[in-house]
Write an enzyme that holds these catalytic residues in place. Structure first.
Site: not given
Ligand code: ACM
Length: 258
Positions: A39, A110, A143, A170
């Site tokens: 990402e 996203k 992510c 994370v």
């Molecule tokens: C994330 O979605 N980069 C933790």
């Protein structure tokens, strides 16, 4: 399909240096069909606010990061998937592109934003979609989309055999949670996670590939680098969890509304 996971340690804001590392590393690979990057692979992740993000977000496909990754696709003959900060519609999206060596660009934005991302990115407004590359049907999610089973499920329902998952993880559970995303949909998952420290936050690398039967096909270390895996995407067409249980057809959506 031969997939290379390129796990980098981007330095915040050093876009040219970060792209140079990606290019050098990718050019050293032996003939992958597809290169997957994390990402926000060229800019870094922790923007302070919308103003700072505005300096780095770019239009797609004509922004500098997208053009550089497109060049990489052309030079390597591989498709390239990676995360880019996108400027569009007067807002910013945390996006991932899928670029072909011939110059096609598909964009995913996203859908599920993580934590402070909500203060500067706009939630994705494009459908989860599937593209065919070298005989493999690929879907993309980014992510934190992992914590919503609907993301991978929607891609599987739309025919994805391989879920590409650029990440800057994370929360520590995601690596193993992706085994469940693979198993419950009978798809391959390819999580490519950045590594290194940025503005006090530590990213752990450890990119991982799961099979439709939740076998760990590739497990990367914490260091930056590139690793390749060969998948038979046809394995994802067997949706039977037991002789009598099809993981998609046995669903009971009539029982799911809240
Ligand atoms: C994330 O979605 N980069 C933790």
């Amino acid at each position: 399909v031969r997939i290379a996971l390129v796990q980098n340690d981007p330095e915040f804001g050093r876009v040219d240096d970060n792209l140079a590392w990606i290019r050098r590393t990718a050019l050293g690979l032996e003939g992958p069909d597809l290169i997957v990057l994390p990402e926000l692979c060229a800019t870094g992740y922790l923007f302070r606010d919308r103003r700072e993000l505005a300096k780095y977000a770019e239009p797609l496909p004509d922004g500098p990061v997208c053009r550089a990754l497109g060049r990489l696709a052309r030079e390597t003959g591989a498709h390239v998937c990676g995360g880019i900060a996108e400027a569009a519609e007067g807002v910013f999206f945390n996006s991932a592109v899928l670029l072909s060596p011939e110059g096609d660009c598909r964009v995913y934005r996203k859908v599920h934003l993580f934590d402070r991302e909500k203060t500067y990115f706009h939630p994705g407004n494009l459908p989860f979609s599937v593209a065919e590359v070298h005989g493999a049907r690929l879907g993309v999610m980014i992510c934190f989309d992992w914590i919503f089973p609907e993301s991978a499920r929607t891609l599987a329902l739309r025919g994805a055999q391989v879920v590409l998952h650029p990440a800057n993880l994370v929360l520590p559970y995601a690596f193993d949670a992706m085994a469940v995303r693979a198993l419950e949909n009978r798809v391959f998952t390819v999580t490519v996670n950045r590594t290194g420290k940025e503005r006090g936050l530590v990213f752990r690398g450890k990119s991982v590939v799961w099979s439709p039967a939740a076998e760990r096909l590739l497990s990367c270390p914490e260091e930056p680098g590139a690793w390749t895996v060969e998948l038979d995407p046809g394995r994802a067409d067997d949706k039977m969890a037991t002789e009598r249980n099809h993981v998609l057809e046995d669903r009971r959506p009539d029982m799911y509304s809240s």
